[in-house]
Design a protein around this motif. Sequence first.
Motif, PDB file in Angstrom:
ATOM      1  N   PRO A 166       0.747  -1.183  -0.309  1.00  0.00           N
ATOM      2  CA  PRO A 166       0.088   0.185  -0.344  1.00  0.00           C
ATOM      3  C   PRO A 166       0.864   1.896   0.140  1.00  0.00           C
ATOM      4  CG  PRO A 166      -0.666  -1.399   1.725  1.00  0.00           C
ATOM      5  CD  PRO A 166       1.124  -2.187   0.965  1.00  0.00           C
ATOM      6  N   LYS A 167       0.295   2.349  -1.262  1.00  0.00           N
ATOM      7  CA  LYS A 167       1.245   3.327  -1.178  1.00  0.00           C
ATOM      8  C   LYS A 167       0.517   4.547  -1.196  1.00  0.00           C
ATOM      9  CE  LYS A 167       3.846   1.203  -3.887  1.00  0.00           C
ATOM     10  NZ  LYS A 167       3.726   0.102  -4.062  1.00  0.00           N
ATOM     11  N   LYS A 168       0.716   6.064  -0.448  1.00  0.00           N
ATOM     12  CA  LYS A 168       0.017   6.936  -0.034  1.00  0.00           C
ATOM     13  C   LYS A 168      -0.160   7.905  -2.183  1.00  0.00           C
ATOM     14  CE  LYS A 168       0.414  11.487   2.055  1.00  0.00           C
ATOM     15  NZ  LYS A 168       1.295  12.267   2.810  1.00  0.00           N
ATOM     16  N   VAL A 169      -1.759   7.793  -2.535  1.00  0.00           N
ATOM     17  CA  VAL A 169      -1.802   8.354  -3.286  1.00  0.00           C
ATOM     18  C   VAL A 169      -2.363  10.065  -4.018  1.00  0.00           C
ATOM     19  CG1 VAL A 169      -2.099   8.213  -5.508  1.00  0.00           C
ATOM     20  CG2 VAL A 169      -1.727   6.043  -4.769  1.00  0.00           C
ATOM     21  N   ARG A 170      -2.101  10.410  -3.802  1.00  0.00           N
ATOM     22  CA  ARG A 170      -2.388  12.058  -3.839  1.00  0.00           C
ATOM     23  C   ARG A 170      -3.873  11.725  -5.326  1.00  0.00           C
ATOM     24  NH1 ARG A 170       0.038  18.103  -4.653  1.00  0.00           N
ATOM     25  NH2 ARG A 170      -2.213  19.188  -5.171  1.00  0.00           N
ATOM     26  N   LEU A 171      -5.304  12.486  -4.981  1.00  0.00           N
ATOM     27  CA  LEU A 171      -5.923  12.274  -5.861  1.00  0.00           C
ATOM     28  C   LEU A 171      -6.058  13.432  -6.887  1.00  0.00           C
ATOM     29  CD1 LEU A 171      -8.216  10.117  -3.803  1.00  0.00           C
ATOM     30  CD2 LEU A 171      -6.081   9.503  -5.564  1.00  0.00           C
ATOM     31  N   CYS A 172      -5.772  14.414  -5.773  1.00  0.00           N
ATOM     32  CA  CYS A 172      -6.393  16.369  -6.730  1.00  0.00           C
ATOM     33  C   CYS A 172      -6.180  17.039  -5.278  1.00  0.00           C
ATOM     34  CB  CYS A 172      -7.599  15.969  -6.774  1.00  0.00           C
ATOM     35  SG  CYS A 172      -8.988  15.388  -5.602  1.00  0.00           S
ATOM     36  N   GLY A 173      -6.616  18.410  -5.610  1.00  0.00           N
ATOM     37  CA  GLY A 173      -5.956  19.632  -4.161  1.00  0.00           C
ATOM     38  C   GLY A 173      -7.187  20.776  -4.831  1.00  0.00           C
ATOM     39  N   TRP A 174      -7.499  20.918  -3.824  1.00  0.00           N
ATOM     40  CA  TRP A 174      -8.140  22.449  -3.843  1.00  0.00           C
ATOM     41  C   TRP A 174      -8.010  23.353  -2.928  1.00  0.00           C
ATOM     42  CZ3 TRP A 174     -10.546  17.751  -5.170  1.00  0.00           C
ATOM     43  CH2 TRP A 174     -11.345  17.683  -6.505  1.00  0.00           C
ATOM     44  N   GLU A 175      -8.126  24.217  -3.130  1.00  0.00           N
ATOM     45  CA  GLU A 175      -8.159  26.268  -1.916  1.00  0.00           C
ATOM     46  C   GLU A 175      -9.733  25.603  -2.015  1.00  0.00           C
ATOM     47  OE1 GLU A 175      -7.544  29.100  -4.400  1.00  0.00           O
ATOM     48  OE2 GLU A 175      -5.009  28.920  -4.238  1.00  0.00           O
ATOM     49  N   ASP A 176     -10.523  25.497  -1.990  1.00  0.00           N
ATOM     50  CA  ASP A 176     -11.831  24.816  -1.425  1.00  0.00           C
ATOM     51  C   ASP A 176     -12.660  24.070  -0.319  1.00  0.00           C
ATOM     52  OD1 ASP A 176     -14.360  25.614  -0.319  1.00  0.00           O
ATOM     53  OD2 ASP A 176     -14.918  25.217  -2.202  1.00  0.00           O
ATOM     54  N   GLY A 177     -11.892  23.897   0.666  1.00  0.00           N
ATOM     55  CA  GLY A 177     -12.106  22.866   1.496  1.00  0.00           C
ATOM     56  C   GLY A 177     -13.324  21.315   0.799  1.00  0.00           C
ATOM     57  N   LYS A 178     -15.087  22.927   1.702  1.00  0.00           N
ATOM     58  CA  LYS A 178     -15.932  22.005   0.771  1.00  0.00           C
ATOM     59  C   LYS A 178     -16.153  21.324  -0.169  1.00  0.00           C
ATOM     60  CE  LYS A 178     -20.420  22.990   0.501  1.00  0.00           C
ATOM     61  NZ  LYS A 178     -21.769  23.668   0.559  1.00  0.00           N
ATOM     62  N   THR A 179     -15.865  21.726  -1.659  1.00  0.00           N
ATOM     63  CA  THR A 179     -14.928  20.761  -2.455  1.00  0.00           C
ATOM     64  C   THR A 179     -14.143  19.561  -2.534  1.00  0.00           C
ATOM     65  OG1 THR A 179     -15.214  23.147  -4.029  1.00  0.00           O
ATOM     66  CG2 THR A 179     -14.260  20.984  -5.246  1.00  0.00           C
TER      67      THR A 179
END
Length: 68
Positions: free
Chosen positions: A31-44
Amino acid sequence: MKMHIVYAERYNKYAPIIDSKSKEVLDDGTPKKVRLCGWEDGKTAKVFAENVKAHLPKRSWRIWIESA
């Protein structure tokens, strides 16, 4: 402004991925840590993470949000 990054990680090991021609191990199955995405808006980011969780088999992936 803060970035809210959604990550995923499998709970269990899985079958390794091996190139059929060269026999090179592309992924060893741990198992590896994978970044899916990132946003400035926490709600999104929260809505995205909940949507991913809803479409995965139960207890197969850990999904979480980190603020950077």
